[in-house]
Design an enzyme around this catalytic site. Sequence first.
Site, short mmCIF file in Angstrom:
data_model
loop_
_atom_site.label_atom_id
_atom_site.label_comp_id
_atom_site.label_asym_id
_atom_site.label_seq_id
_atom_site.Cartn_x
_atom_site.Cartn_y
_atom_site.Cartn_z
N LYS A 17 0.84 -1.21 0.00
CA LYS A 17 0.00 0.00 0.00
C LYS A 17 0.87 1.25 0.00
O LYS A 17 0.65 2.17 -0.79
CB LYS A 17 -0.91 0.04 1.25
CG LYS A 17 -1.81 -1.15 1.41
CD LYS A 17 -2.68 -1.02 2.65
CE LYS A 17 -1.94 -0.99 3.97
NZ LYS A 17 -1.22 -2.25 4.31
N ARG A 92 -9.34 2.02 8.44
CA ARG A 92 -9.00 0.66 8.86
C ARG A 92 -10.13 0.01 9.63
O ARG A 92 -10.00 -1.13 10.04
CB ARG A 92 -7.78 0.75 9.79
CG ARG A 92 -6.55 0.11 9.20
CD ARG A 92 -5.46 0.40 10.19
NE ARG A 92 -4.38 -0.50 10.05
CZ ARG A 92 -3.23 -0.20 9.43
NH1 ARG A 92 -3.08 0.96 8.85
NH2 ARG A 92 -2.27 -1.07 9.38
N ARG A 131 11.85 -5.56 4.85
CA ARG A 131 11.67 -4.10 4.71
C ARG A 131 12.67 -3.32 5.57
O ARG A 131 12.99 -3.70 6.69
CB ARG A 131 10.26 -3.70 5.16
CG ARG A 131 10.11 -2.19 5.25
CD ARG A 131 8.71 -1.71 5.43
NE ARG A 131 7.94 -2.44 6.40
CZ ARG A 131 6.61 -2.49 6.38
NH1 ARG A 131 5.94 -1.85 5.47
NH2 ARG A 131 5.98 -3.17 7.31
N ARG A 164 11.41 -1.43 11.17
CA ARG A 164 10.29 -0.85 11.89
C ARG A 164 10.06 -1.62 13.18
O ARG A 164 10.15 -2.84 13.20
CB ARG A 164 9.03 -0.92 11.02
CG ARG A 164 8.62 0.47 10.55
CD ARG A 164 7.53 0.43 9.56
NE ARG A 164 6.32 -0.23 10.04
CZ ARG A 164 5.20 -0.31 9.33
NH1 ARG A 164 5.16 0.24 8.13
NH2 ARG A 164 4.15 -0.93 9.79
N ARG A 175 -0.69 -8.22 13.66
CA ARG A 175 -1.21 -7.23 12.69
C ARG A 175 -2.05 -7.92 11.61
O ARG A 175 -3.06 -7.38 11.17
CB ARG A 175 -0.04 -6.46 12.06
CG ARG A 175 0.56 -5.42 13.00
CD ARG A 175 1.96 -4.98 12.60
NE ARG A 175 2.03 -4.46 11.26
CZ ARG A 175 3.16 -4.39 10.54
NH1 ARG A 175 4.31 -4.80 11.07
NH2 ARG A 175 3.15 -3.91 9.34
P1 AP5 Z 1 4.88 -1.50 1.89
O1 AP5 Z 1 4.54 -0.69 0.69
O2 AP5 Z 1 5.57 -0.84 3.03
O3 AP5 Z 1 3.56 -2.30 2.38
P2 AP5 Z 1 2.30 -1.78 3.19
O4 AP5 Z 1 1.10 -2.47 2.63
O5 AP5 Z 1 2.28 -0.30 3.25
O6 AP5 Z 1 2.62 -2.46 4.59
P3 AP5 Z 1 2.66 -1.89 6.07
O7 AP5 Z 1 3.32 -2.96 6.87
O8 AP5 Z 1 3.25 -0.51 6.13
O9 AP5 Z 1 1.16 -1.81 6.37
P4 AP5 Z 1 0.49 -1.70 7.71
O10 AP5 Z 1 -0.89 -1.43 7.28
O11 AP5 Z 1 0.67 -2.86 8.61
O12 AP5 Z 1 1.29 -0.51 8.47
P5 AP5 Z 1 0.96 1.01 8.78
O13 AP5 Z 1 2.22 1.74 8.73
O14 AP5 Z 1 -0.19 1.47 7.96
O15 AP5 Z 1 5.74 -2.75 1.38
C1 AP5 Z 1 6.27 -3.69 2.30
C2 AP5 Z 1 7.67 -4.15 1.82
O16 AP5 Z 1 7.52 -4.83 0.57
C3 AP5 Z 1 8.64 -2.99 1.56
O17 AP5 Z 1 9.92 -3.42 1.91
C4 AP5 Z 1 8.56 -2.76 0.04
O18 AP5 Z 1 9.79 -2.28 -0.47
C5 AP5 Z 1 8.26 -4.19 -0.45
N1 AP5 Z 1 7.41 -4.19 -1.64
C6 AP5 Z 1 6.29 -3.44 -1.87
N2 AP5 Z 1 5.75 -3.75 -3.05
C7 AP5 Z 1 6.54 -4.74 -3.59
C8 AP5 Z 1 6.49 -5.49 -4.80
N3 AP5 Z 1 5.53 -5.30 -5.73
N4 AP5 Z 1 7.44 -6.42 -5.01
C9 AP5 Z 1 8.42 -6.64 -4.10
N5 AP5 Z 1 8.52 -5.96 -2.93
C10 AP5 Z 1 7.59 -5.02 -2.68
O19 AP5 Z 1 0.42 0.91 10.28
C11 AP5 Z 1 1.28 0.59 11.35
C12 AP5 Z 1 0.49 0.63 12.66
O20 AP5 Z 1 -0.02 1.96 12.90
C13 AP5 Z 1 -0.74 -0.27 12.73
O21 AP5 Z 1 -0.43 -1.59 13.10
C14 AP5 Z 1 -1.58 0.45 13.80
O22 AP5 Z 1 -1.11 0.19 15.09
C15 AP5 Z 1 -1.32 1.92 13.48
N6 AP5 Z 1 -2.30 2.46 12.52
C16 AP5 Z 1 -2.01 2.90 11.26
N7 AP5 Z 1 -3.12 3.36 10.66
C17 AP5 Z 1 -4.13 3.19 11.55
C18 AP5 Z 1 -5.53 3.46 11.50
N8 AP5 Z 1 -6.10 3.96 10.39
N9 AP5 Z 1 -6.28 3.17 12.58
C19 AP5 Z 1 -5.72 2.67 13.69
N10 AP5 Z 1 -4.39 2.37 13.82
C20 AP5 Z 1 -3.60 2.64 12.75
#
Ligand code: AP5
Length: 219
Positions: A17, A92, A131, A164, A175
């Site tokens: 994402k 979310r 990552r 991270r 998660r």
């Molecule tokens: P990446 O693009 O970073 O993936 P992502 O889907 O963004 O994964 P996240 O782990 O960041 O999602 P998340 O939803 O758990 O975390 P968030 O920060 O939102 O890609 C991942 C890896 O793969 C990278 O190394 C990239 O280079 C690689 N990659 C990508 N595409 C690729 C491809 N096509 N081929 C090969 N490699 C690839 O949330 C973190 C925490 O914050 C949550 O757990 C929660 O506690 C809190 N939080 C965030 N938002 C909310 C909300 N709305 N409500 C409540 N709590 C929240």
Amino acid sequence: MSRRTRIVMLGPPGAGKGTQAARLATRLGVPHVSTGELFRHHVGTDTALGREADAYMRRGDLVPDGVTLSMVAERLTAPDAAAGAVFDGFPRTVAQAIALDQQLAANGHALDGAVLLEVPRDTLVARITGRRFCAQCQATYHLEWSPPAVADHCDRCGGDLRWRADDDEATVARRLTVYETETFPLVAFYETDHRLWRMDGLGSVDAVAARLEEVLARD
Ligand code: AP5
């Protein structure tokens, strides 16, 4: 090329994402609104909001809706969000999705839709465990698939690359469970009123980006 400028990127942790949202937002000239990044910024700068969010994030749980919604509402009042935004990791929960629709409607706008990136679990885990992110500018890398030119240093700003804090195996498992129980219901929420695009999130970053453009260009 799509003229849609209010788009939610939906999918499990590691689906890509953030990677795709950053590219799409740059292409559209709108901000990339990542609630995860906003929270990590608050944690890193030790604000009251950051101290509250940190405990939830370390466990892999969602930060409560009230905290998240007021943070996003404030972000959307910034002038750069007037023309749209690519939302990453938000909404979310169904309550967050309803609140987003209401806030956009109050300003005379509507969400164009949500893109669901579909990726199998073993690939999600491989993406997350490889990552690294830049502590300075938040750029994301993968040790195998998108490595930096110089090990441990950001190509963009030279900052140090780090893990991270919530990317260890146990927290990733939590998660993924939280995604299934609390976020997956958004698929039905957006599908019901025809605002969901499902797409395959496998393949190179460029291949997924090209697929995303095709999806967003559909009628
Ligand atoms: P990446 O693009 O970073 O993936 P992502 O889907 O963004 O994964 P996240 O782990 O960041 O999602 P998340 O939803 O758990 O975390 P968030 O920060 O939102 O890609 C991942 C890896 O793969 C990278 O190394 C990239 O280079 C690689 N990659 C990508 N595409 C690729 C491809 N096509 N081929 C090969 N490699 C690839 O949330 C973190 C925490 O914050 C949550 O757990 C929660 O506690 C809190 N939080 C965030 N938002 C909310 C909300 N709305 N409500 C409540 N709590 C929240």
